[in-house]
Structures are given as structure tokens and as C-alpha cells.
Design an enzyme around this catalytic site. Structure first.
Site, PDB file in Angstrom:
ATOM      1  N   ASP A  32       0.874  -1.176   0.000  1.00 59.78           N
ATOM      2  CA  ASP A  32       0.000   0.000   0.000  1.00 59.78           C
ATOM      3  C   ASP A  32       0.905   1.217   0.000  1.00 59.78           C
ATOM      4  OD1 ASP A  32      -2.163   1.928   0.520  1.00 59.78           O
ATOM      5  OD2 ASP A  32      -3.314   0.163   1.107  1.00 59.78           O
ATOM      6  N   LEU A  50       1.498   3.548  -6.450  1.00 58.55           N
ATOM      7  CA  LEU A  50       1.137   2.905  -7.727  1.00 58.55           C
ATOM      8  C   LEU A  50       1.414   3.790  -8.935  1.00 58.55           C
ATOM      9  CD1 LEU A  50      -2.253   1.358  -6.577  1.00 58.55           C
ATOM     10  CD2 LEU A  50      -0.220   0.048  -7.230  1.00 58.55           C
ATOM     11  N   PHE A  69      -6.332  -4.570  -5.157  1.00 61.27           N
ATOM     12  CA  PHE A  69      -7.346  -3.796  -4.435  1.00 61.27           C
ATOM     13  C   PHE A  69      -6.905  -2.338  -4.305  1.00 61.27           C
ATOM     14  CE2 PHE A  69      -8.353  -7.941  -2.109  1.00 61.27           C
ATOM     15  CZ  PHE A  69      -9.569  -8.115  -2.727  1.00 61.27           C
ATOM     16  N   GLY A  71      -5.483   1.605  -4.962  1.00 61.31           N
ATOM     17  CA  GLY A  71      -6.039   2.737  -5.699  1.00 61.31           C
ATOM     18  C   GLY A  71      -6.986   3.532  -4.821  1.00 61.31           C
ATOM     19  N   SER A  73     -10.665   4.625  -3.678  1.00 60.02           N
ATOM     20  CA  SER A  73     -11.846   3.762  -3.682  1.00 60.02           C
ATOM     21  C   SER A  73     -13.189   4.486  -3.713  1.00 60.02           C
ATOM     22  CB  SER A  73     -11.801   2.838  -2.471  1.00 60.02           C
ATOM     23  OG  SER A  73     -11.914   3.606  -1.300  1.00 60.02           O
ATOM     24  N   ASN A 110     -19.008  -1.721  -9.006  1.00 56.55           N
ATOM     25  CA  ASN A 110     -20.357  -1.524  -9.566  1.00 56.55           C
ATOM     26  C   ASN A 110     -20.477  -0.147 -10.218  1.00 56.55           C
ATOM     27  OD1 ASN A 110     -22.141   0.365  -7.550  1.00 56.55           O
ATOM     28  ND2 ASN A 110     -20.606  -0.740  -6.365  1.00 56.55           N
ATOM     29  N   HIS A 111     -19.601   0.789  -9.848  1.00 53.90           N
ATOM     30  CA  HIS A 111     -19.717   2.142 -10.396  1.00 53.90           C
ATOM     31  C   HIS A 111     -19.237   2.242 -11.859  1.00 53.90           C
ATOM     32  CE1 HIS A 111     -21.344   3.570  -6.713  1.00 53.90           C
ATOM     33  NE2 HIS A 111     -20.375   2.957  -6.056  1.00 53.90           N
ATOM     34  N   TYR A 134     -14.425   8.068 -10.821  1.00 49.00           N
ATOM     35  CA  TYR A 134     -14.024   6.792 -10.208  1.00 49.00           C
ATOM     36  C   TYR A 134     -14.538   5.602 -11.038  1.00 49.00           C
ATOM     37  CZ  TYR A 134     -14.460   2.938  -6.819  1.00 49.00           C
ATOM     38  OH  TYR A 134     -14.430   1.722  -6.198  1.00 49.00           O
TER      39      TYR A 134
HETATM   40  C1  15L Z   1     -17.420   1.305  -4.248  1.00 48.04           C
HETATM   41  O1  15L Z   1     -16.895   1.014  -5.310  1.00 48.04           O
HETATM   42  C2  15L Z   1     -16.671   1.986  -3.193  1.00 48.04           C
HETATM   43  O2  15L Z   1     -15.318   1.601  -3.150  1.00 48.04           O
HETATM   44  C3  15L Z   1     -17.292   1.806  -1.822  1.00 48.04           C
HETATM   45  O3  15L Z   1     -16.734   2.776  -0.956  1.00 48.04           O
HETATM   46  C4  15L Z   1     -18.816   1.951  -1.860  1.00 48.04           C
HETATM   47  O4  15L Z   1     -19.158   3.275  -2.209  1.00 48.04           O
HETATM   48  C5  15L Z   1     -19.385   0.987  -2.868  1.00 48.04           C
HETATM   49  O5  15L Z   1     -18.776   1.138  -4.118  1.00 48.04           O
HETATM   50  C6  15L Z   1     -20.905   1.133  -3.025  1.00 48.04           C
HETATM   51  O6  15L Z   1     -21.367   1.349  -4.146  1.00 48.04           O
HETATM   52  O7  15L Z   1     -21.610   1.016  -2.039  1.00 48.04           O
END
Ligand code: 15L
Length: 267
Positions: A32, A50, A69, A71, A73, A110-111, A134
Site C-alpha cells: 500500500d 502505484l 485492491f 487505488g 476507492s 459496480n460504479h 471513479y
Molecule cells: C465502491 O466502489 C466503493 O469503493 C465503496 O466505498 C462503496 O461506495 C461501494 O462502491 C458502493 O457502491 O456502495
């Protein structure tokens, strides 16, 4: 897999993984940008920014597989996303390829697909619809993973992680929750399954309210144990304290979609 590198050791997921992956592989190197406060004497750790390719080359040297993992987040300023998640991700795949690493498991999110409406059920073959800078960086990570898999033969698994934790914490998370143990199962499929070339999985438990078709992960033997519905009462009680969010409540990415949203301004 004998020797594994896991980046993001000090983050929320990495901290939990340090306990859950203990003893699973003969040698695990954790990394890290800052040393975790709770690092124990038996854990091997290397500091790495990184965004610095020379530093990334040092942490990947001699490993068989990488779980990335590391980066930034959450949503952040462009400079932060660019350095940690775009340049950082390129450096990780490039260094892995140069070092002859066999497999990479990439923590996507998921984003990357957050602007799909909650009314849709999506699989892994949909066009990416990021909900944030992100989310764009996670779509980039999936794309560069595909490039290194197809062009250089690296075996790559991208896990679009939903929300990681011991229990779903609100209504949205009832659809996207992943238990720590289920995420470990997905990581291990990525590191160990003989047929992995390039795959995308959803990092989700067995959630009755799921927005995602995770049959691709199940094809590789994924058997999620966590069930979000068991926590419905507590999740909905927490939701009652949250103000309505007309845009965020419409899309899968929630507040990542409503944050900075002004698509209506053009009429
Ligand atoms: C993510 O990708 C984030 O890293 C985490 O902090 C949450 O926000 C999660 O998604 C989420 O969608 O709940």
C-alpha cells in the site's frame, strides 16, 4: 499459486483480506502507499506508490499472481483518480506483464455500470455506463485488463464489487452487498481456476433483490453464502433516516449518480 501480491493492504477490503487470506497461499506480499497500522510481525509488506512504475516493478517481482485492491476507492478529483487509478492501474498491468506474472484479479466496481436503472437486471456483457470519474477509472481497469489478457496472455479476472461488509447497510446495499467470505471465494476463483482467461464477475452475495445476473461467476463454481435478505429489517431501518434522492434512487450507482448531476440543464 505460490507467491501472491495483494495491493491496497491498508484499505477497508485489504485490511479484512489480510485476515481471511492468511494461510491460503504459501507466500503473500502486502502493499500500500502507507503501512497498515495493525501490520503483524508475520506479514510481509512493501510500501508502493502505484503512480510510480519503478516502485510497482519492485512489488510485482517474483510473484505468480496479483490481487489489485489498491487505488482510490471513491469519487475524487481528476488528478487523484488519474494518478491512483488510471496511471496506477496501467503501471500494475504493465509491470505484471514485464515480470511474467501469470494472473491478475482486479477490484473493479459496480460504479463502472452505475448509470443502469435499478429497474434493469444486467449481466457482464453490457456496455459500461460509469457514474463518476471513479467509475470511469474502473471501466479503464477492465479495458486494460482485457488488453493484457488478449494481447499478452495474462489471466485476468475483474470483480465488479458491490458493497463489501458484514451486512447490507441500506436499501441499495440489499441489492449489491457482498460478504467478505464471498469476495474471498471470487478472488480465489480468479487466482486458481484453470479456465480463466479474461472474465468479469459481480462481487455480490446471494441477494434476492439483485440487479445483476452473476451467472458468469457461477459458471466458474461460485457459490455465494451471504444473503442480504437476512438483514432487510436493519437495512430498511437505516434507510428510513436517509433523505430521498430522486436521481440516486433511480440508478444502481446511487449517490455516485446524483453527485454533480446536472444532465437536465440542456432541457
Ligand atoms: C465502491 O466502489 C466503493 O469503493 C465503496 O466505498 C462503496 O461506495 C461501494 O462502491 C458502493 O457502491 O456502495
Amino acid at each position: 499459486m505460490e507467491k501472491i501480491l495483494v495491493t491496497g493492504a491498508a484499505g477497508g477490503i485489504g485490511t479484512r483480506m489480510r485476515k481471511l487470506l492468511k494461510g491460503v497461499y504459501p507466500s503473500i506480499r502486502w502493499s500500500d502507499i502507507k503501512k497498515p497500522d495493525d501490520l503483524t510481525a508475520g506479514e510481509t509488506f512493501m510500501t508502493c506508490d502505484l503512480a510510480n512504475l519503478a516502485e510497482v516493478e519492485k512489488i510485482v517481482a517474483g510473484v505468480d499472481g496479483i490481487v489489485h485492491f489498491g487505488g482510490y476507492s471513491i469519487e475524487g478529483p481528476w488528478e487523484t483518480i488519474l494518478n491512483s487509478n488510471i496511471i496506477g492501474c496501467y503501471n500494475l498491468f504493465e509491470a505484471a506483464n514485464r515480470a511474467g506474472v501469470k494472473r491478475v484479479v482486479f477490484a473493479s466496481s459496480n460504479h463502472a455500470v452505475g448509470f443502469y436503472p435499478r429497474a434493469d437486471k444486467i449481466g457482464v456483457n453490457v456496455t459500461v455506463r460509469p457514474d463518476s470519474r471513479y467509475g470511469v477509472s474502473k471501466a479503464f481497469g477492465e479495458a486494460i485488463g482485457a488488453l493484457y489478457a488478449d494481447k499478452h496472455g495474462l489471466r485476468v479476472t475483474c470483480i465488479r464489487i458491490g458493497n463489501f461488509g458484514d451486512a447490507p447497510i441500506d436499501k441499495r446495499r440489499l441489492s449489491i452487498w457482498v460478504s467478505p467470505e464471498d469476495l474471498v471465494q471470487l478472488v480465489r476463483i480468479g487466482l486458481e481456476h484453470a479456465d480463466i482467461r479474461f472474465e468479469i464477475f459481480y462481487g455480490a452475495s446471494d441477494n434476492a433483490a439483485a440487479w445483476w445476473d452473476n451467472s458468469n461467476a457461477k459458471r466458474f463454481g461460485y457459490k455465494p453464502q451471504g444473503q442480504a435478505e437476512k438483514y432487510r429489517d436493519s437495512a430498511m431501518a437505516a434507510q428510513a433516516a436517509v433523505l430521498p434522492d430522486p436521481i440516486g434512487d433511480r440508478y444502481q450507482g446511487g449517490t455516485f449518480c446524483s453527485d454533480e448531476y446536472d444532465a437536465d440543464k440542456r432541457g
